[in-house]
Scaffold this active site. Sequence first.
Site, PDB file in Angstrom:
ATOM      1  N   ASP A 141     -20.799  -6.886  -8.709  1.00  0.00           N
ATOM      2  CA  ASP A 141     -20.127  -5.533  -8.358  1.00  0.00           C
ATOM      3  C   ASP A 141     -18.893  -5.477  -7.681  1.00  0.00           C
ATOM      4  O   ASP A 141     -18.320  -6.201  -6.912  1.00  0.00           O
ATOM      5  CB  ASP A 141     -21.173  -4.416  -7.701  1.00  0.00           C
ATOM      6  CG  ASP A 141     -21.434  -4.737  -6.204  1.00  0.00           C
ATOM      7  OD1 ASP A 141     -21.433  -5.932  -6.148  1.00  0.00           O
ATOM      8  OD2 ASP A 141     -21.543  -4.153  -5.518  1.00  0.00           O
ATOM      9  N   GLU A 198     -23.602  -4.978  -3.792  1.00  0.00           N
ATOM     10  CA  GLU A 198     -23.228  -5.591  -2.254  1.00  0.00           C
ATOM     11  C   GLU A 198     -22.230  -4.542  -1.955  1.00  0.00           C
ATOM     12  O   GLU A 198     -22.579  -4.662  -0.487  1.00  0.00           O
ATOM     13  CB  GLU A 198     -22.790  -6.982  -2.565  1.00  0.00           C
ATOM     14  CG  GLU A 198     -22.523  -7.805  -1.560  1.00  0.00           C
ATOM     15  CD  GLU A 198     -21.082  -7.600  -0.513  1.00  0.00           C
ATOM     16  OE1 GLU A 198     -21.108  -8.011   0.394  1.00  0.00           O
ATOM     17  OE2 GLU A 198     -20.539  -6.807  -1.266  1.00  0.00           O
TER      18      GLU A 198
END
Length: 369
Positions: free
Chosen positions: A88, A142
């Site tokens: 991400d 994350e």
Amino acid sequence: MTSATPGPDLTDPAPDVAKLDLTGSVADLTRALCDIPSVSGDEQAIADAVEAALREVAHLEVIRDGNCVVARTQLGRAERVVIAGHIDTVPIAGNLPTRTLDGVIHGRGTVDMKGGVAVALNLAAGVPEPTRDVTYVFYDCEEIEAVRNGLGRLSRERPELLQADFAVLGEPTSAVVEGGCQGTMRVEVTTTGTAAHSARSWMGSNAIHHAGAVLDVLNGYRARQIEVDGLVYREGLNAVGISGGIAGNVIPDRCSVLVNYRFAPDKSLAEAEAHLRELFGAWEVTVTDASPAARPGLNAPVAAHFVAAVGGTPGPKYGWTDVALFSGLGIPAVNFGPGNPSLAHKDDEHCPESDLTTCLDALRRYLTG
């Protein structure tokens, strides 16, 4: 003279799944990954592409768990290492699609951390018989609150997938080893007052005005620099948000200052919280998010062997990474990846192609030496 090259061709092998070439140029692979938007919480497209590519690699067992993709060798080696990276990014800021200028790739995710993911994917496909078994982990969420972190979910629900003797996080480090990480804690510091009509403000007490005293504490704070196991970590304490008020004609009776504390790995979460409650003892303090720090751990034999294999002089990691999660599992871990970490999350995020090849070559030495 600057020269620009077009982005890699993303040809769909199936509807809505981008094709990734894991065995070609690591620079092209980085661009292909970055050009698949994957802001935290929206990682399905990139997870699908990573899974599809890895399932074409005969020597890997591939496991999908939500938007986490795990691929591992099963060679019966005496040692197992995890090589992990998150897929991400923070929100896009007009910095996609990627472009290459004079050997530097520009665009969201080039530093944090699809360059590191590209290196790991290239290794996963290109090193069929490593000298130690490898578990490659590509995970989601994350960059947002810890409770949604995909690696954390695996550690709680599928801990057997993370069992290892050592772990490497491909977080940006400018291609040198960075040990440990800072802890992070966010708290809301709330001031209170008395609501009143703004035309009769003397009948109330303005909570937003009272927040000035909270800001005075922050302005006067002197953050520590502390040596931990031979590496010097710098702390930070900063307001990162403020909210208060309900209408343009009402004296507010509540105001909250959101404060982020980045603390060195000599402190536990409990000690970090106690420090903040002491600093802001005059006000209501609510912890909204927290992740522990991790000590460098470079004295562990497996970590020392890694440092010797990849070379360079280790430094501290400024920022939080999932080395803390591995540390909590009792697994020594380090950060090692392409890109200057000071460029992470910036609109002009960019990574030299040379960092990609340096990391790729170093990790290949480690896995085959």
